[in-house]
Motif scaffolding. Structure first.
Motif, PDB file in Angstrom:
ATOM      1  N   ARG A 211     -12.666  -7.245   7.828  1.00 61.36           N
ATOM      2  CA  ARG A 211     -13.871  -7.888   7.291  1.00 61.36           C
ATOM      3  C   ARG A 211     -14.654  -6.997   6.339  1.00 61.36           C
ATOM      4  N   GLY A 212     -14.267  -5.757   6.196  1.00 55.53           N
ATOM      5  CA  GLY A 212     -14.995  -4.867   5.301  1.00 55.53           C
ATOM      6  C   GLY A 212     -14.023  -3.988   4.532  1.00 55.53           C
ATOM      7  N   THR A 213     -14.488  -3.422   3.426  1.00 54.23           N
ATOM      8  CA  THR A 213     -13.628  -2.590   2.585  1.00 54.23           C
ATOM      9  C   THR A 213     -13.808  -1.107   2.870  1.00 54.23           C
ATOM     10  N   ASP A 214     -14.844  -0.731   3.626  1.00 54.12           N
ATOM     11  CA  ASP A 214     -15.136   0.684   3.834  1.00 54.12           C
ATOM     12  C   ASP A 214     -14.010   1.401   4.569  1.00 54.12           C
ATOM     13  N   ASP A 215     -13.413   0.736   5.573  1.00 56.82           N
ATOM     14  CA  ASP A 215     -12.369   1.387   6.362  1.00 56.82           C
ATOM     15  C   ASP A 215     -11.129   1.667   5.512  1.00 56.82           C
ATOM     16  N   ASP A 216     -10.751   0.701   4.660  1.00 53.47           N
ATOM     17  CA  ASP A 216      -9.644   0.933   3.741  1.00 53.47           C
ATOM     18  C   ASP A 216      -9.925   2.144   2.865  1.00 53.47           C
ATOM     19  N   GLU A 217     -11.138   2.167   2.314  1.00 53.68           N
ATOM     20  CA  GLU A 217     -11.487   3.250   1.400  1.00 53.68           C
ATOM     21  C   GLU A 217     -11.530   4.588   2.116  1.00 53.68           C
ATOM     22  N   LEU A 218     -12.023   4.599   3.359  1.00 51.98           N
ATOM     23  CA  LEU A 218     -12.045   5.848   4.127  1.00 51.98           C
ATOM     24  C   LEU A 218     -10.625   6.376   4.317  1.00 51.98           C
ATOM     25  N   VAL A 219      -9.712   5.502   4.756  1.00 49.48           N
ATOM     26  CA  VAL A 219      -8.323   5.919   4.966  1.00 49.48           C
ATOM     27  C   VAL A 219      -7.742   6.469   3.664  1.00 49.48           C
ATOM     28  N   ARG A 220      -7.983   5.773   2.552  1.00 52.64           N
ATOM     29  CA  ARG A 220      -7.439   6.219   1.269  1.00 52.64           C
ATOM     30  C   ARG A 220      -7.985   7.587   0.870  1.00 52.64           C
ATOM     31  N   ARG A 221      -9.301   7.785   1.085  1.00 53.38           N
ATOM     32  CA  ARG A 221      -9.897   9.058   0.658  1.00 53.38           C
ATOM     33  C   ARG A 221      -9.443  10.215   1.537  1.00 53.38           C
ATOM     34  N   VAL A 222      -9.363   9.976   2.855  1.00 52.32           N
ATOM     35  CA  VAL A 222      -8.895  11.036   3.745  1.00 52.32           C
ATOM     36  C   VAL A 222      -7.452  11.405   3.399  1.00 52.32           C
ATOM     37  N   CYS A 223      -6.613  10.398   3.187  1.00 50.23           N
ATOM     38  CA  CYS A 223      -5.221  10.669   2.875  1.00 50.23           C
ATOM     39  C   CYS A 223      -5.077  11.279   1.481  1.00 50.23           C
ATOM     40  N   ALA A 224      -5.947  10.889   0.544  1.00 57.13           N
ATOM     41  CA  ALA A 224      -5.902  11.475  -0.798  1.00 57.13           C
ATOM     42  C   ALA A 224      -6.202  12.966  -0.741  1.00 57.13           C
ATOM     43  N   ILE A 225      -7.165  13.344   0.115  1.00 53.85           N
ATOM     44  CA  ILE A 225      -7.472  14.768   0.285  1.00 53.85           C
ATOM     45  C   ILE A 225      -6.241  15.501   0.801  1.00 53.85           C
ATOM     46  N   ALA A 226      -5.452  14.819   1.666  1.00 54.64           N
ATOM     47  CA  ALA A 226      -4.246  15.421   2.220  1.00 54.64           C
ATOM     48  C   ALA A 226      -3.052  15.324   1.259  1.00 54.64           C
ATOM     49  N   GLY A 227      -3.226  14.558   0.172  1.00 61.93           N
ATOM     50  CA  GLY A 227      -2.204  14.554  -0.867  1.00 61.93           C
ATOM     51  C   GLY A 227      -1.213  13.404  -0.847  1.00 61.93           C
ATOM     52  N   PHE A 228      -1.559  12.265  -0.217  1.00 65.34           N
ATOM     53  CA  PHE A 228      -0.630  11.136  -0.245  1.00 65.34           C
ATOM     54  C   PHE A 228      -1.403   9.821  -0.216  1.00 65.34           C
ATOM     55  N   MET A 229      -0.709   8.725  -0.548  1.00 64.64           N
ATOM     56  CA  MET A 229      -1.282   7.385  -0.541  1.00 64.64           C
ATOM     57  C   MET A 229      -0.849   6.669   0.730  1.00 64.64           C
ATOM     58  N   PRO A 230      -1.788   6.213   1.568  1.00 63.19           N
ATOM     59  CA  PRO A 230      -1.409   5.575   2.831  1.00 63.19           C
ATOM     60  C   PRO A 230      -0.940   4.127   2.622  1.00 63.19           C
ATOM     61  N   ARG A 231      -0.219   3.623   3.579  1.00 64.53           N
ATOM     62  CA  ARG A 231       0.182   2.214   3.589  1.00 64.53           C
ATOM     63  C   ARG A 231      -0.625   1.503   4.668  1.00 64.53           C
ATOM     64  N   ILE A 232      -1.505   0.555   4.252  1.00 64.69           N
ATOM     65  CA  ILE A 232      -2.291  -0.221   5.216  1.00 64.69           C
ATOM     66  C   ILE A 232      -1.391  -1.316   5.780  1.00 64.69           C
ATOM     67  N   ALA A 233      -1.027  -1.190   7.057  1.00 67.77           N
ATOM     68  CA  ALA A 233      -0.082  -2.126   7.661  1.00 67.77           C
ATOM     69  C   ALA A 233      -0.767  -3.294   8.348  1.00 67.77           C
ATOM     70  N   HIS A 234      -1.973  -3.065   8.905  1.00 67.50           N
ATOM     71  CA  HIS A 234      -2.664  -4.111   9.664  1.00 67.50           C
ATOM     72  C   HIS A 234      -4.159  -4.027   9.379  1.00 67.50           C
ATOM     73  N   ARG A 235      -4.804  -5.193   9.409  1.00 67.07           N
ATOM     74  CA  ARG A 235      -6.263  -5.257   9.303  1.00 67.07           C
ATOM     75  C   ARG A 235      -6.767  -6.172  10.409  1.00 67.07           C
ATOM     76  N   VAL A 236      -7.543  -5.618  11.344  1.00 66.07           N
ATOM     77  CA  VAL A 236      -8.078  -6.398  12.467  1.00 66.07           C
ATOM     78  C   VAL A 236      -9.549  -6.047  12.655  1.00 66.07           C
ATOM     79  N   ASP A 237     -10.303  -6.971  13.253  1.00 69.47           N
ATOM     80  CA  ASP A 237     -11.746  -6.779  13.411  1.00 69.47           C
ATOM     81  C   ASP A 237     -12.106  -5.981  14.656  1.00 69.47           C
ATOM     82  N   SER A 238     -11.379  -6.187  15.735  1.00 70.06           N
ATOM     83  CA  SER A 238     -11.761  -5.651  17.038  1.00 70.06           C
ATOM     84  C   SER A 238     -11.243  -4.235  17.241  1.00 70.06           C
ATOM     85  N   ALA A 239     -12.127  -3.323  17.673  1.00 71.44           N
ATOM     86  CA  ALA A 239     -11.702  -1.963  17.996  1.00 71.44           C
ATOM     87  C   ALA A 239     -10.701  -1.981  19.149  1.00 71.44           C
ATOM     88  N   HIS A 240     -10.877  -2.923  20.085  1.00 70.86           N
ATOM     89  CA  HIS A 240      -9.930  -3.039  21.194  1.00 70.86           C
ATOM     90  C   HIS A 240      -8.529  -3.353  20.673  1.00 70.86           C
TER      91      HIS A 240
END
Length: 321
Positions: A211-240
């Motif tokens: 439901r939001g774009t911040d989590d995608d962007e966080l994953v991308r930025r953290v992985c970019a710092i580590a030097g690679f592009m992540p693959r977003i496999a799933h998007r779900v709302d519930s932390a559970h």
């Protein structure tokens, strides 16, 4: 100030009616909440238009809507009325807060933050009623701007700061570390995560929020710092559900401390080094409304026992844009 200038000042009671109309949506709802008749509300708002000298309302079918000038006047009126209430409370010692606060919160803050705050509210301010809605930050911002809610609990990431619209005001009150959630049998599951080791997960699917774009962007930025592009496999709302997907070996995820499943044995939560940043919790309301007694009461209860010593601080969201 001359007598003529005084006559041109808008009546505070009529300003309150305009604010209520913006919040409640109809003349009938305003009449019901104030005890006035609908015709009396309409007459008062017509007089307010004459006092201001511009059209504040426009007909839409059998209802009315605020014009852009009316919306702008509401913004000023909220600040004016809040200042009046603040001055009255300061001079008289104030009365017990009373009224209804419409509060929105993102899902993982409801149990650890909002529910304890509601218990404190019931004990400290029994005449303040809270109506809770669950929304992601983007929707909460929209509802605040449209008058659908009064106060919001939102978050951003220090690596992905959130811009606050000019008519809203933010106060930070929480800050949480981030963890990498991996399946229990994953190599290195018992050790903290160094960004230099993240490229080992380059071929792994990552899980983000639908439901939001911040989590995608966080994953991308953290992985970019580590030097690679992540693959977003799933998007779900519930932390559970995020925890369950990780436990089933279907991906890895970045989670704030409040989102981790502490009782799970199939998931390991590895602390991330400081370069990954933190998740920050903020309270948002319309500018000038912090001193409105019901909101002030709710803020007091939300910030009691928070992780930050003050609700304001240097780690605030990005400046309005």
């Amino acid at each position: 100030m001359t007598a003529e200038d005084t006559q041109r000042l808008p009546d505070l009671g009529r300003l309150r009616l305009l604010v209520k109309l913006q919040r409640l949506g109809t003349m009938a709802a305003v009449a019901e909440s104030t005890g006035y008749g609908t015709s009396a509300v309409s007459k008062h708002l017509s007089v307010l238009e004459q006092e201001i000298g511009v059209r504040l309302l426009r007909p839409v079918g059998r209802r009315v809507r605020l014009t852009p000038a009316g919306e702008r006047l509401v913004e000023h009126a909220v600040a004016i009325l809040a200042s009046v209430e603040e001055a009255r409370a300061e001079l008289t010692g104030g009365a017990e807060p009373a009224g209804r606060v419409r509060l929105a919160s993102f899902s993982t803050a409801v149990e650890p933050v909002v529910l304890p705050a509601l218990s404190r509210l019931r004990e400290r301010y029994p005449r303040v009623e809270a109506e809770v809605q669950e929304h992601e930050p983007e929707q909460s911002v929209h509802l605040l701007r449209s008058g659908g809610i009064d106060l919001a609990v939102v978050y951003d990431y220090s690596l992905v700061p959130r811009a606050v619209p000019r008519e809203l005001s933010a106060r930070q009150f929480r800050e949480e570390p981030l963890y990498l959630a991996v399946p229990a049998g994953h190599p290195g599951a018992g050790r903290p995560v160094e960004l230099a080791g993240l490229p080992d997960l380059a071929a792994t699917g990552w899980i983000a929020n639908s439901r939001g774009t911040d989590d995608d962007e966080l994953v991308r930025r953290v992985c970019a710092i580590a030097g690679f592009m992540p693959r977003i496999a799933h998007r779900v709302d519930s932390a559970h559900l995020v925890n369950s997907l990780v436990g089933a070996g279907l991906g890895v995820a970045l989670l704030a401390e409040s989102g981790i499943g502490r009782s799970r044995t199939d998931v390991v939560f590895r602390p991330l080094e400081p370069l990954a940043g933190t998740r920050r919790g903020f309270l948002l309301t319309r500018a000038g409304q912090w001193s409105w007694p019901p909101i002030a009461a709710m803020v007091d209860c939300l910030t009691s026992g928070s992780r930050l010593p003050r609700p304001d601080g240097p780690g605030s969201p990005a400046a309005p844009r």
